[in-house]
Write an enzyme that holds these catalytic residues in place. Structure first.
Site, short mmCIF file in Angstrom:
data_model
loop_
_atom_site.label_atom_id
_atom_site.label_comp_id
_atom_site.label_asym_id
_atom_site.label_seq_id
_atom_site.Cartn_x
_atom_site.Cartn_y
_atom_site.Cartn_z
N GLY A 183 -0.94 -8.17 -9.74
CA GLY A 183 -1.39 -6.91 -9.56
C GLY A 183 -1.46 -5.84 -10.72
N GLY A 192 -2.96 -2.84 -10.47
CA GLY A 192 -3.23 -1.20 -9.76
C GLY A 192 -2.39 -0.35 -10.27
CB SER A 219 -13.70 12.51 -1.82
OG SER A 219 -12.44 12.87 -1.93
NE ARG A 241 -7.53 10.58 4.31
CZ ARG A 241 -7.34 9.74 3.14
NH1 ARG A 241 -6.84 8.92 3.02
NH2 ARG A 241 -7.78 10.48 2.02
NE ARG A 259 -3.44 6.10 1.86
CZ ARG A 259 -4.29 6.95 1.47
NH1 ARG A 259 -4.08 7.94 0.82
NH2 ARG A 259 -5.43 6.37 1.11
CG LEU A 282 -4.36 7.86 -5.59
CD1 LEU A 282 -5.07 9.04 -6.66
CD2 LEU A 282 -4.64 6.52 -6.22
C1 LIG Z 1 -12.51 4.52 -2.03
C2 LIG Z 1 -10.97 4.63 -1.96
C3 LIG Z 1 -10.83 6.15 -2.34
C4 LIG Z 1 -9.31 6.34 -2.24
N1 LIG Z 1 -8.84 7.63 -2.62
C5 LIG Z 1 -7.55 7.94 -2.63
C6 LIG Z 1 -7.00 9.23 -3.18
O1 LIG Z 1 -8.07 10.07 -3.33
N2 LIG Z 1 -6.05 9.52 -3.08
C7 LIG Z 1 -5.03 8.57 -2.78
O2 LIG Z 1 -3.84 8.82 -2.95
N3 LIG Z 1 -5.35 7.32 -2.44
C8 LIG Z 1 -6.77 7.01 -2.47
N4 LIG Z 1 -7.22 5.56 -2.01
C9 LIG Z 1 -5.95 4.62 -1.81
C10 LIG Z 1 -5.31 4.20 -3.07
O3 LIG Z 1 -6.55 3.99 -4.14
C11 LIG Z 1 -5.02 2.79 -2.91
O4 LIG Z 1 -4.04 2.52 -1.98
C12 LIG Z 1 -3.98 2.59 -4.27
O5 LIG Z 1 -4.75 2.57 -5.35
C13 LIG Z 1 -3.58 0.96 -4.05
O6 LIG Z 1 -2.93 0.59 -5.51
P1 LIG Z 1 -2.21 -0.58 -5.51
O7 LIG Z 1 -1.57 -0.59 -6.88
O8 LIG Z 1 -1.42 -0.84 -4.49
O9 LIG Z 1 -3.30 -1.87 -5.45
P2 LIG Z 1 -4.77 -2.09 -6.20
O10 LIG Z 1 -5.23 -1.04 -6.81
O11 LIG Z 1 -5.63 -2.71 -5.25
O12 LIG Z 1 -4.61 -3.35 -7.19
C14 LIG Z 1 -4.27 -4.60 -6.66
C15 LIG Z 1 -4.17 -5.53 -7.77
O13 LIG Z 1 -3.99 -6.78 -7.26
C16 LIG Z 1 -4.53 -7.83 -7.91
N5 LIG Z 1 -4.48 -8.87 -7.10
C17 LIG Z 1 -4.68 -8.88 -5.68
N6 LIG Z 1 -4.57 -10.18 -5.30
C18 LIG Z 1 -4.26 -10.83 -6.21
C19 LIG Z 1 -3.88 -12.21 -6.46
N7 LIG Z 1 -3.79 -12.98 -5.37
N8 LIG Z 1 -3.30 -12.61 -7.64
C20 LIG Z 1 -3.52 -11.96 -8.58
N9 LIG Z 1 -3.83 -10.72 -8.51
C21 LIG Z 1 -4.25 -10.21 -7.35
C22 LIG Z 1 -5.85 -6.99 -8.18
O14 LIG Z 1 -6.50 -8.01 -9.17
C23 LIG Z 1 -5.38 -5.78 -8.71
O15 LIG Z 1 -5.05 -5.71 -9.87
C24 LIG Z 1 -8.39 5.41 -2.04
C25 LIG Z 1 -8.86 3.97 -1.60
C26 LIG Z 1 -10.06 3.77 -1.58
C27 LIG Z 1 -10.56 2.29 -1.24
#
Ligand SMILES: Cc1cc2nc3c(=O)[nH]c(=O)nc-3n(C[C@H](O)[C@H](O)[C@H](O)COP(=O)(O)OP(=O)(O)OC[C@H]3O[C@@H](n4cnc5c(N)ncnc54)[C@H](O)[C@@H]3O)c2cc1C
Ligand code: FES
Lengths: 256, 647
Positions: free
Chosen positions: B41, B43, B285, B338, B443, B449
């Protein structure tokens, strides 16, 4: 809006580029779709086509997409001769079918550029853009030990300009739009963002030199100021960033 | 029975993290070079962790399913990121951020983790500023803040409506720097299919290359799972199309416990559903609730006329509007958390006051704010969101109120982790939305983030060393070992099985069916009955899927249908697990609302005596029921109360 649900569905002819893989030769295939709601997005229209193809045991059309809200930069279709289609300031996934007329024929192609080889159908390989960023699209700080966020005030005007440039989603529409397949708008957006901020100034010279030479090496063309990139950029990144990058580049050369 | 040990350091809450760091084991630079870490991942959590590991000197391999690490779903976050800087001098502090997060999570999160999160929140802002993240600033050149739901202070940092994008690009730039240095090797369009265990420890993964279909092996001394959330079990959600819970499920099946699967967040402000062909829901948002006022008509006949298109919302006089959040929650008004806002919208719509032709929408109105502040100010604050809304709906929110409805948005549940973010499998860590996280049962906005970056930049780089310090004698693993052969074979078999069914229905057909059961029966309001039915229905859909799914194309090529099928297969199991967990939890808390447990005013009613625990599910085989373990939650620093946003 609400009343649109009763709007008449669209019947469309689609001419879609199909290509098995990077080595094979591609061609346009013709498909018909019926009763498409004007409120659905362009990609949802393709979903419906694909659902039909799967029904007939045919291979669905491959295209890149993920967020479907105009921010990840994954979707990348060349529609009726324009990257992201015939509307400004949007990505393909934000294009809605209400912009098309019943009975219309739509041509759908992948990004075309030497630096973006086709992977399959409408999917291309854009890792060249990552490679350019790897050459210097960053500030060299490690995690931890950084000064307080407010230690260094930044003029609001500069912070705003930096944000304008940073809005780039790396979709590659600028490259697809350019007759020379130049990546100048993409590269200049990152160079500008960092050049405008005190944190990025420190390495500004090395950055611009390295990123520009990587861009040349990867087969992107030259900029001849046609401004097609600016016109097609879904985030409306300004061509003034290219001017700023050129200045940075020449200053860097002079000081070398 | 396995004993769960959260490994919470001893000592006063405020000293635990400092104490941990002072006494943990470290790995010296020469040894770091000999140790490999896999991060799945890219993210916020994954990219931040991988970049930091690379800087420290470990060898890192990182994977994502998109064509570039910059496209991970974190990119889509709009509103902002919290930190306890107190730059506004409005009374914020680490303790207050900690307190708000625990309370917002309805007293279902682990105190020690949440305190640490609040503590490192300030470092995150400093880090991002140093990377060149263009946060919003005021005219004096200092960082600006906005307020978000569930807090009475302004502690949210933002970069227009693209905060997630800017933070992710910051982490991506740090990652790119390490890739250039050769410390991190990037594998894009490469999907993790299986976790490989050797002697009970996580030692590698099996992947499928999305372009060629090749099944490949990767070994390491430790594995970090940062694969995001599982909202897409519901089919329609605000998550990206590729977001999935499959990787977490694959780890669960290898022995990692799944924590609180039933806790999912339903976001109150999304664009309502408008057709059968719909592929995803778009979030508006939460920051809009700063200036927008939420209302429905007071009179049923007005609601009917609005639904029929015979009246316009602007024609409803002030006295006939019900600003129900301001009415029910005077202290927080439109800024309640929320879960509270979502349920209140559902309550009004169920009672017949909903608008839009479906009756499943409420208004979010900016007329007052435009009158008070002027159109320019509103445009500067929300211009891009308004534009996005108009592009989708063809309605102009400067002139007519937006219509919104709740939608699935975030998963608080995820792989269970201890204080070190280690799962129940030694050497397997989970970070970001993929772990069961610090958010308890709900949450707060702008905290995901914060948590993703806290895990990646400031927690894992320490805690993983505590584990790896014991691995310095362990040589690199060959991927020819039997354990890799077996894992590879099981992946191949799964793929072959899916390709060979040749049934009648597309993958999406099944994912949609599952989504409908989840939304109707495991959604915003759950009952014993609905959950029992859901379990049976999901089992039936799953059986049908394995008999009747149609996956076109070939296994060894770019094949999105196969990708979706592999993920949906896992979602069909995860959905059942979520329903089971929701059935077990006979109380209402945060995002989990059991209709049987509510106050006379319709507020969530916790059952602290019986349910003050994290439910941790252990997989016991395909046709076995999973086993429940409990991690009790002890609150030492916080006085437990019923959440109250009224006063
Ligand atoms: C529309 C929207 C708006 C949001 N706004 C906010 C906000 O304003 N403030 C806030 O705090 N939070 C917000 N959130 C929540 C927040 O964005 C997410 O919870 C957070 O970014 C998740 O980050 P992460 O690194 O855990 O995962 P992600 O960013 O989802 O990354 C997941 C990664 O895993 C990889 N992956 C998945 N499965 C596999 C696999 N099997 N093999 C290899 N790679 C894989 C993907 O390619 C990706 O790179 C929002 C969410 C959404 C949907
Ligand atoms: S799918 Fe993300 S920008 Fe279009």
């Amino acid at each position: 809006m609400i009343q649109n649900m009763e709007k008449k569905g669209l019947n469309l002819t689609l001419k879609i580029w199909r290509q098995e893989n990077a080595r094979s030769k591609g061609s346009f295939e013709t498909y018909q779709v019926q009763d498409i709601s004007p409120d659905c997005s362009f990609l949802e229209m393709l979903d419906q086509l694909n659902e039909k193809l799967v029904d007939k045991f045919e291979k669905p059309v491959c295209f890149d997409h993920d967020c479907r809200e105009g921010i990840c930069g994954m979707c990348s279709l060349y529609i009726n001769g324009r990257p992201h289609g015939n509307d400004s300031g949007i990505t393909t996934c934000q294009l809605h079918m209400r912009h098309f007329k019943d009975g219309e024929t739509i041509w759908i192609e992948p990004w075309r550029s030497r630096a973006f080889p086709v992977i399959k159908d409408l999917v291309v390989d854009r890792t060249a853009l990552d490679k350019i960023i790897q050459e210097g699209g960053y500030v060299s700080v490690n995690t931890g030990g950084t000064p307080d966020g407010n230690a260094l005030p930044i003029r609001k005007e500069n912070a705003d300009l930096a944000m304008d440039a940073a809005a780039c989603i790396g979709c590659g529409a600028c490259v697809a739009a350019c007759k020379n397949a130049s990546a100048m708008l993409f590269v200049s957006a990152k160079v500008s963002q960092l050049a405008l901020l005190p944190q990025g100034r420190v390495e500004a010279r090395e950055r611009v030199t390295r990123m520009v030479s990587k861009m040349d090496e990867l087969g992107f063309g030259n900029c001849t100021n046609t401004r097609a990139c600016e016109a097609e950029c879904p985030k409306e990144i300004k061509i003034s960033n290219i001017a700023r990058m050129n200045r940075e580049f020449f200053v860097a050369r002079l000081q070398d | 029975m396995v004993k769960l040990d959260a490994k919470i350091p001893a000592g006063p809450l405020a000293d635990k993290w400092a104490q941990y760091k002072a006494t943990q084991k470290l790995v010296n630079p020469a040894n770091k070079r000999k140790l490999d870490i896999i991060v799945v991942g890219t993210g916020l959590a994954g990219a931040a962790a991988a970049a930091s590991f690379g800087e420290l000197g470990f060898n890192v391999k990182i994977f994502c399913i998109q064509d570039s690490p910059r496209r991970a779903h974190s990119i889509a976050a709009q509103g902002g990121i919290n930190a306890a800087k107190n730059y506004q001098n409005d009374g914020d502090s680490v303790y207050r951020l900690f307190y708000d997060t625990i309370k917002g999570g309805d007293y279902r999160a682990r105190e020690a983790n949440v305190y640490r999160l609040a503590e490192v929140s300030n470092n995150i802002i400093d880090q991002c500023v140093a990377q060149g993240v263009p946060f919003a600033r005021d005219y004096g050149g200092l960082l600006d803040n906005r307020s978000f739901g569930g807090a009475q202070v302004s502690r949210t940092f933002y970069a227009r409506g693209q905060t997630g994008q800017q933070l992710l690009l910051g982490a991506y730039s740090a990652l790119s720097r390490q890739i250039r240095k050769g410390a991190v090797k990037m594998f894009n369009r490469e999907e993790m299919m299986e976790l490989v265990l050797i002697d009970g420890k996580a030692r590698g993964i099996i992947t499928r290359n999305i372009v060629t279909g090749a099944v490949q092996r990767h070994s390491a001394h430790a594995v970090v799972l940062a694969t995001g959330g599982y909202g897409n079990v519901f089919f329609l959600s605000t998550n990206a199309m590729g977001s999935n819970g499959a990787a977490a499920m694959r780890c669960y099946k290898k022995g990692a416990f799944f924590g609180n699967p039933c806790y999912v967040q339903i976001h109150p402000t999304c664009i309502p559903v408008h057709g059968d062909y719909q592929s995803k829901l778009t979030l508006m948002s939460e920051s809009l609730r700063n200036d927008g006022r939420i209302w429905v008509p007071k009179k049923l006949e007005d609601a009917e006329a609005l639904r029929a298109g015979k009246l316009k919302p602007t024609q409803i006089p002030e006295e006939d509007r019900d600003y129900y959040l301001e009415r029910r929650y005077p202290a927080f008004g439109n800024l309640v958390p929320r879960d509270v806002a979502s349920r209140a919208a559902k309550e009004r719509c169920d009672a017949g006051f909903g608008v839009n032709e479906t009756g499943l929408a409420v208004y979010l109105d900016f007329a007052d704010a435009i009158r008070r502040l002027g159109k320019d100010v509103i445009e500067a604050r929300y211009g891009n969101l308004f534009q996005m809304y108009e592009k989708i709906t063809d309605d102009n929110p400067y002139e007519t109120p937006m219509m919104i409805y709740p939608a699935i948005h975030y998963s608080m549940g995820g792989l269970w982790v201890d204080y070190e973010l280690q799962t129940t499998i030694p050497g397997l860590y989970a970070a970001g939305e993929a772990n069961f996280s610090d958010h308890g049962a709900n949450r707060l906005g702008a905290s995901a983030l914060m948590q993703g970056l806290a895990d990646g930049y400031f927690v894992l780089p320490y805690t993983i060393q505590n584990y790896l310090s014991h691995e310095i004698q362990v040589p690199r693993f060959s991927t020819e070992l039997k354990e890799f052969d077996d894992a590879c074979k099981s992946v191949q078999e799964r793929i072959n099985k899916l390709m060979s069914i040749g049934g009648r229905c597309s993958v999406d057909h099944f994912q949609r069916q599952l989504g409908k059961v989840m939304w109707d029966k495991v959604g915003m309001a759950r009952t014993k009955e609905s959950l029992t039915e859901a379990i049976a229905e999901i089992q039936a859909i799953r059986e049908e899927f394995w008999q009747n799914v149609r996956v076109t194309g070939e296994r060894d090529e770019f094949n999105p249908e196969l990708e979706k099928a592999l993920r949906t297969a896992e979602h069909l199991e995860l959905g059942e697990l979520m329903a089971r967990d929701a059935l077990l939890r006979e109380e209402s808390c945060g995002g989990h609302f059991r209709e049987e447990f509510q106050t006379p005013e319709g507020e969530a009613l916790r059952q602290d005596a019986d349910f003050m625990f994290v439910s941790c599910w252990e997989y016991r085989g395909a046709d076995q029921e999973p086993e429940l373990h409990k991690e009790p939650l002890n609150y030492e620093s916080i006085k437990i109360a019923q959440r109250n946003y009224k006063e």
